[in-house]
Design a protein around this motif. Structure first.
Motif, PDB file in Angstrom:
ATOM      1  N   GLN A 115       0.736  -1.265  -0.145  1.00 24.69           N
ATOM      2  CA  GLN A 115       0.060  -0.026   0.066  1.00 24.69           C
ATOM      3  C   GLN A 115       0.783   1.194  -0.040  1.00 24.69           C
ATOM      4  O   GLN A 115       1.874   1.356   0.783  1.00 24.69           O
ATOM      5  CB  GLN A 115      -0.774   0.201   1.286  1.00 24.69           C
ATOM      6  N   ALA A 173      -5.584  -1.269  -6.966  1.00 26.50           N
ATOM      7  CA  ALA A 173      -6.665  -0.880  -6.364  1.00 26.50           C
ATOM      8  C   ALA A 173      -6.762   0.333  -5.531  1.00 26.50           C
ATOM      9  O   ALA A 173      -5.320   0.885  -5.460  1.00 26.50           O
ATOM     10  CB  ALA A 173      -7.062  -1.883  -5.088  1.00 26.50           C
ATOM     11  N   GLU A 174      -7.845   1.247  -5.423  1.00 26.74           N
ATOM     12  CA  GLU A 174      -7.787   2.661  -4.852  1.00 26.74           C
ATOM     13  C   GLU A 174      -8.771   2.959  -3.795  1.00 26.74           C
ATOM     14  O   GLU A 174     -10.041   2.411  -3.919  1.00 26.74           O
ATOM     15  CB  GLU A 174      -7.807   3.484  -6.059  1.00 26.74           C
ATOM     16  N   LYS A 175      -8.524   3.590  -2.732  1.00 30.11           N
ATOM     17  CA  LYS A 175      -9.381   4.016  -1.633  1.00 30.11           C
ATOM     18  C   LYS A 175      -9.278   5.322  -1.478  1.00 30.11           C
ATOM     19  O   LYS A 175      -8.047   5.716  -1.153  1.00 30.11           O
ATOM     20  CB  LYS A 175      -9.396   2.969  -0.455  1.00 30.11           C
ATOM     21  N   HIS A 186      -5.349   5.738  -1.001  1.00 31.89           N
ATOM     22  CA  HIS A 186      -4.422   4.813  -0.647  1.00 31.89           C
ATOM     23  C   HIS A 186      -4.492   3.744  -2.035  1.00 31.89           C
ATOM     24  O   HIS A 186      -5.452   3.608  -2.558  1.00 31.89           O
ATOM     25  CB  HIS A 186      -4.990   3.712   0.133  1.00 31.89           C
ATOM     26  N   PRO A 220      -0.962  -3.859   3.347  1.00 32.06           N
ATOM     27  CA  PRO A 220      -2.323  -3.501   2.818  1.00 32.06           C
ATOM     28  C   PRO A 220      -3.381  -3.191   3.847  1.00 32.06           C
ATOM     29  O   PRO A 220      -4.297  -4.003   3.731  1.00 32.06           O
ATOM     30  CB  PRO A 220      -2.761  -4.493   1.914  1.00 32.06           C
ATOM     31  N   TYR A 221      -3.222  -2.299   4.878  1.00 35.10           N
ATOM     32  CA  TYR A 221      -3.963  -1.930   5.716  1.00 35.10           C
ATOM     33  C   TYR A 221      -5.564  -1.520   5.352  1.00 35.10           C
ATOM     34  O   TYR A 221      -6.382  -2.000   5.825  1.00 35.10           O
ATOM     35  CB  TYR A 221      -3.728  -0.835   6.686  1.00 35.10           C
ATOM     36  N   ALA A 222      -5.294  -0.737   4.150  1.00 32.08           N
ATOM     37  CA  ALA A 222      -6.696  -0.191   3.620  1.00 32.08           C
ATOM     38  C   ALA A 222      -7.482  -1.101   2.679  1.00 32.08           C
ATOM     39  O   ALA A 222      -8.478  -0.659   2.208  1.00 32.08           O
ATOM     40  CB  ALA A 222      -6.559   1.108   3.074  1.00 32.08           C
ATOM     41  N   PHE A 223      -6.784  -2.321   2.604  1.00 31.13           N
ATOM     42  CA  PHE A 223      -7.603  -3.169   1.716  1.00 31.13           C
ATOM     43  C   PHE A 223      -7.514  -4.509   1.977  1.00 31.13           C
ATOM     44  O   PHE A 223      -7.325  -4.655   3.104  1.00 31.13           O
ATOM     45  CB  PHE A 223      -6.451  -3.252   0.042  1.00 31.13           C
ATOM     46  N   ARG A 225     -10.301  -6.378   2.460  1.00 29.74           N
ATOM     47  CA  ARG A 225     -11.722  -6.721   3.256  1.00 29.74           C
ATOM     48  C   ARG A 225     -12.744  -6.777   2.153  1.00 29.74           C
ATOM     49  O   ARG A 225     -12.669  -6.187   1.039  1.00 29.74           O
ATOM     50  CB  ARG A 225     -12.172  -5.706   4.277  1.00 29.74           C
TER      51      ARG A 225
END
Lengths: 225, 87
Positions: A115, A173-175, A186, A220-223, A225
């Protein structure tokens, strides 16, 4: 009436991996030795503690250190939410077996990736509103859904938007988050592309005159899930 | 020798320097925090009711998937199918 923080031994879960053949010699939040519990081609890294850990900065740092160390040993790791504790090995195996499919899918999505986090001051954003203020919601779940929808609406358009096309080729992937005047993006990028991603991001920010801060790579803390 | 070179090339993620407090709290909030506790109701030193409580502190949009998040993931899956992105 009295309230305590727990008295029986619990298993504190730090991360889930696809497989972990190498020995881990790590210690956890309470300096407890960590061990690997395997089930259904999955592995969870756990530590046995007298009670659930207190939410302190020092504990967050130790939890993060464990996840980072694991991310250096295995290609795919899913950080587990701080404070998740289970009653024992059987309970943990039951959870892993019950959630095998989504966990394996999440592991596939983060495999070989890290990330990167981009932050900028979001000058154009309105001050954070209290979604649903003044409205009565039929349930707590309805209230949380309204808050989630408001957060999703706030993500549209932010000061970092001009930078994103320059790195899109590496982004898997994007957040995006916008909170209190700070926009955070992220990105999940392949481990081998981190240097190229950072170079492109800095070069574009300088050319566009956008002030930003780039940090990472992180697990990958934001991904996942 | 190959193994040593491979280790040298591993990304900075291996370094355990902790990172900034901002990043640390960001990670924690992204995942959420679970706080646990026990509640015992008693009368005259006799425990009558025991409850084990777990509280999840997390941004609402992290635990309740939104339509926007779903659309983004669908878009990414389409891109993967069309071969515009790799591993």
């Amino acid at each position: 009436m009295k309230a305590t923080s727990g008295s029986s031994s619990v298993l504190c879960v730090y991360a889930v991996c696809s497989r972990l053949r190498a020995r881990i010699e790590l210690t956890g939040v309470a300096d407890e030795p960590l061990r690997v519990i395997a089930a259904e081609a999955l592995a969870a890294v756990v530590g046995e503690m007298a009670r659930a850990p207190l939410a302190t900065i020092a504990a967050f740092r130790k939890h993060d250190a464990v996840v980072r160390a694991l991310a250096g040993k295995v290609p795919a790791v899913l950080p587990v939410r701080f404070g998740i504790c289970l009653g024992g090995v059987e309970e943990l195996r039951h959870v892993l077996e019950a959630r095998r499919a989504p966990l394996r899918a999440a592991l596939r999505s983060v495999r070989g990736r890290v990330q990167m986090t981009l932050r900028g001051v979001d000058n154009g954003s309105a001050p954070p509103a209290r979604p649903g203020a003044g409205l009565r919601h039929s349930s707590g779940r309805a209230y949380l859904r309204a808050r989630a929808a408001a957060a999703a609406r706030e993500r549209a358009g932010h000061s970092l938007t001009p930078l994103l096309p320059a790195v899109s080729r590496w982004v898997r992937a994007e957040k995006i988050e916008r909170r209190a005047g700070i926009a955070s993006v992220h990105h999940l990028v392949p481990r081998g592309c981190v240097a190229a991603y950072a170079r492109a991001m800095h070069r574009t920010a300088e050319a566009e005159g956008v002030r930003m801060m780039l940090t990472g790579p992180f697990p990958p803390y934001a991904f996942g899930r | 020798m190959t193994r040593a070179t491979s280790r040298m090339r591993r990304p900075r993620i291996l370094r355990n320097d902790g990172g900034s407090l901002l990043d640390l709290l960001d990670h924690v909030l992204n995942q959420g925090v679970v706080l646990g506790g026990e509640l015992v109701l008693g009368l005259a030193n006799v425990d009558l009711v025991y409850a084990r409580l777990w509280v999840l502190l997390c941004a609402a949009d992290r635990v309740l998937p939104t339509a926007a998040a779903g659309a983004m993931e669908r878009s990414h899956r389409r891109a993967v199918r069309h071969g515009t992105v790799g591993p």
